[in-house]
Design a protein around this motif. Structure first.
Motif, PDB file in Angstrom:
ATOM      1  N   PHE A   1       0.839  -1.205   0.000  1.00 39.43           N
ATOM      2  CA  PHE A   1       0.000   0.000   0.000  1.00 39.43           C
ATOM      3  C   PHE A   1       0.873   1.253   0.000  1.00 39.43           C
ATOM      4  CE2 PHE A   1      -3.704  -2.505   0.479  1.00 39.43           C
ATOM      5  CZ  PHE A   1      -4.816  -1.686   0.371  1.00 39.43           C
TER       6      PHE A   1
ATOM      7  N   GLY B   1       2.242   1.683  -3.460  1.00 41.20           N
ATOM      8  CA  GLY B   1       1.179   2.169  -4.347  1.00 41.20           C
ATOM      9  C   GLY B   1       0.935   3.659  -4.171  1.00 41.20           C
ATOM     10  N   ASP B   2       0.952   4.124  -2.915  1.00 40.39           N
ATOM     11  CA  ASP B   2       0.737   5.549  -2.674  1.00 40.39           C
ATOM     12  C   ASP B   2       1.915   6.385  -3.161  1.00 40.39           C
ATOM     13  OD1 ASP B   2      -0.933   7.707  -1.520  1.00 40.39           O
ATOM     14  OD2 ASP B   2       0.849   7.982  -0.271  1.00 40.39           O
TER      15      ASP B   2
ATOM     16  N   SER C   1      -2.323   5.346   4.039  1.00 40.45           N
ATOM     17  CA  SER C   1      -2.355   4.199   3.131  1.00 40.45           C
ATOM     18  C   SER C   1      -1.803   2.945   3.801  1.00 40.45           C
ATOM     19  CB  SER C   1      -1.547   4.499   1.861  1.00 40.45           C
ATOM     20  OG  SER C   1      -2.087   5.608   1.204  1.00 40.45           O
TER      21      SER C   1
ATOM     22  N   GLY D   1      -3.793  -0.541   4.683  1.00 37.45           N
ATOM     23  CA  GLY D   1      -3.287  -1.846   4.252  1.00 37.45           C
ATOM     24  C   GLY D   1      -3.099  -2.804   5.409  1.00 37.45           C
TER      25      GLY D   1
ATOM     26  N   ASN E   1      -1.460  -8.869  -3.686  1.00 36.31           N
ATOM     27  CA  ASN E   1      -0.676  -7.663  -3.410  1.00 36.31           C
ATOM     28  C   ASN E   1       0.225  -7.283  -4.567  1.00 36.31           C
ATOM     29  OD1 ASN E   1      -1.721  -7.094  -0.885  1.00 36.31           O
ATOM     30  ND2 ASN E   1      -0.135  -8.230   0.206  1.00 36.31           N
TER      31      ASN E   1
ATOM     32  N   ALA F   1      -2.002  -5.805  -6.930  1.00 41.02           N
ATOM     33  CA  ALA F   1      -2.589  -4.642  -6.265  1.00 41.02           C
ATOM     34  C   ALA F   1      -1.638  -3.456  -6.187  1.00 41.02           C
ATOM     35  CB  ALA F   1      -3.076  -5.019  -4.874  1.00 41.02           C
TER      36      ALA F   1
ATOM     37  N   ASN G   1      -3.649  -0.466  -6.385  1.00 44.16           N
ATOM     38  CA  ASN G   1      -3.635   0.482  -5.277  1.00 44.16           C
ATOM     39  C   ASN G   1      -3.187   1.866  -5.732  1.00 44.16           C
ATOM     40  OD1 ASN G   1      -4.472  -1.533  -3.572  1.00 44.16           O
ATOM     41  ND2 ASN G   1      -2.471  -1.894  -2.689  1.00 44.16           N
TER      42      ASN G   1
ATOM     43  N   LEU H   1      -5.722   4.549  -4.787  1.00 46.86           N
ATOM     44  CA  LEU H   1      -5.299   5.639  -3.911  1.00 46.86           C
ATOM     45  C   LEU H   1      -5.385   6.987  -4.619  1.00 46.86           C
ATOM     46  CD1 LEU H   1      -2.403   3.712  -2.230  1.00 46.86           C
ATOM     47  CD2 LEU H   1      -4.404   4.647  -1.031  1.00 46.86           C
TER      48      LEU H   1
END
Length: 184
Positions: free
Chosen positions: A28, A31-32, A54, A58, A160, A163, A167, A171
Motif C-alpha cells: 500500500f 502504491g501511494d 495508506s 493496508g 498484493n 494490487a 492500489n 489511492l
C-alpha cells in the motif's frame, strides 16, 4: 534472495496474518508513493500523512479482511468442488469486491477528512461506480488465476503484487477531490 524467500515462508507459516499485514502495508505504501510521485507528479510536495494513512489501511483493514476472506472461501469451496476457482472468483467479485471497495473508499475519506458523512457520501456517489466498473475489468481475471493456481498461503501476496498497480489507481482515485464534492 533465496534466504529472504525462505525467511518469508517461515514467518508466513508461523505468523500468517502478521506477515501478510506487513507485506500488505508495504505494498500500500509503494502504491501511494507511485500514485503521488509518478501519477500525480507531486515530487517535493509528497503528502506523508496520506502515505501513512495508506499503510494503516493496508495493515489494519485490507490484510486482515482479505486474509480471513481467503480462508473463508477455502472452507466454502473445498478442493473437491468442480470449477472451484471460477466459483470462488464469482463469489469474491459478487460479495467481497463491492463491499471492500466501498469500505476502503469510506475509511480513506474518514481518515483524510474526519467523520464527515457528507464527504463520504459525496466520494461514494461520485467515484464508487467508476472504481467498481474498473474493478470488474481487472480483478475477475486476477482472482480466477489466484483461486485456480495459487496455494492459499500465497494468495494475498499474489493479490498484493497485482494490487501494487491497482492500489496506485485506487489511492489516486480515492484521494482526488471531485468537482462535485468541492462544491458541497
Amino acid at each position: 534472495m533465496a534466504t529472504l524467500w525462505v525467511k518469508y515462508n517461515q514467518y508466513l507459516s508461523s505468523h500468517p496474518l502478521s506477515t501478510q499485514m506487513v507485506s500488505t502495508g508495504f505494498m500500500f505504501l509503494m502504491g501511494d508513493i507511485i500514485s503521488q510521485q509518478i501519477v500525480e507528479k507531486r515530487k517535493s510536495a509528497h503528502d506523508l500523512k496520506r502515505s501513512l494513512r495508506s499503510v494503516c489501511i493496508g495493515v489494519l483493514f485490507a490484510a486482515p479482511v482479505l486474509h480471513n476472506w481467503f480462508v473463508r472461501l477455502n472452507i466454502w469451496f473445498p478442493e473437491t468442488v468442480k470449477f472451484r476457482g471460477l466459483k470462488m472468483m464469482a463469489v469474491d467479485q459478487t460479495l467481497m469486491a463491492p463491499v471492500f471497495l466501498a469500505s476502503f473508499m469510506s475509511i480513506n475519506t474518514v481518515l483524510a477528512n474526519g467523520p464527515n458523512v457528507t464527504a463520504v457520501t459525496s466520494k461514494l456517489q461520485h467515484d464508487y461506480p467508476s472504481v467498481l466498473q474498473t474493478n470488474y475489468c481487472v480483478w475477475p481475471w486476477v482472482q480466477l488465476t489466484n483461486f485456480s493456481l495459487v496455494p492459499i498461503q500465497y494468495r494475498l501476496m499474489f493479490v498484493n503484487s497485482v494490487a501494487l498497480f491497482w492500489n496506485t489507481y485506487l489511492l489516486w482515485k480515492s484521494n482526488t477531490v471531485s468537482h462535485r464534492s468541492e462544491t458541497v
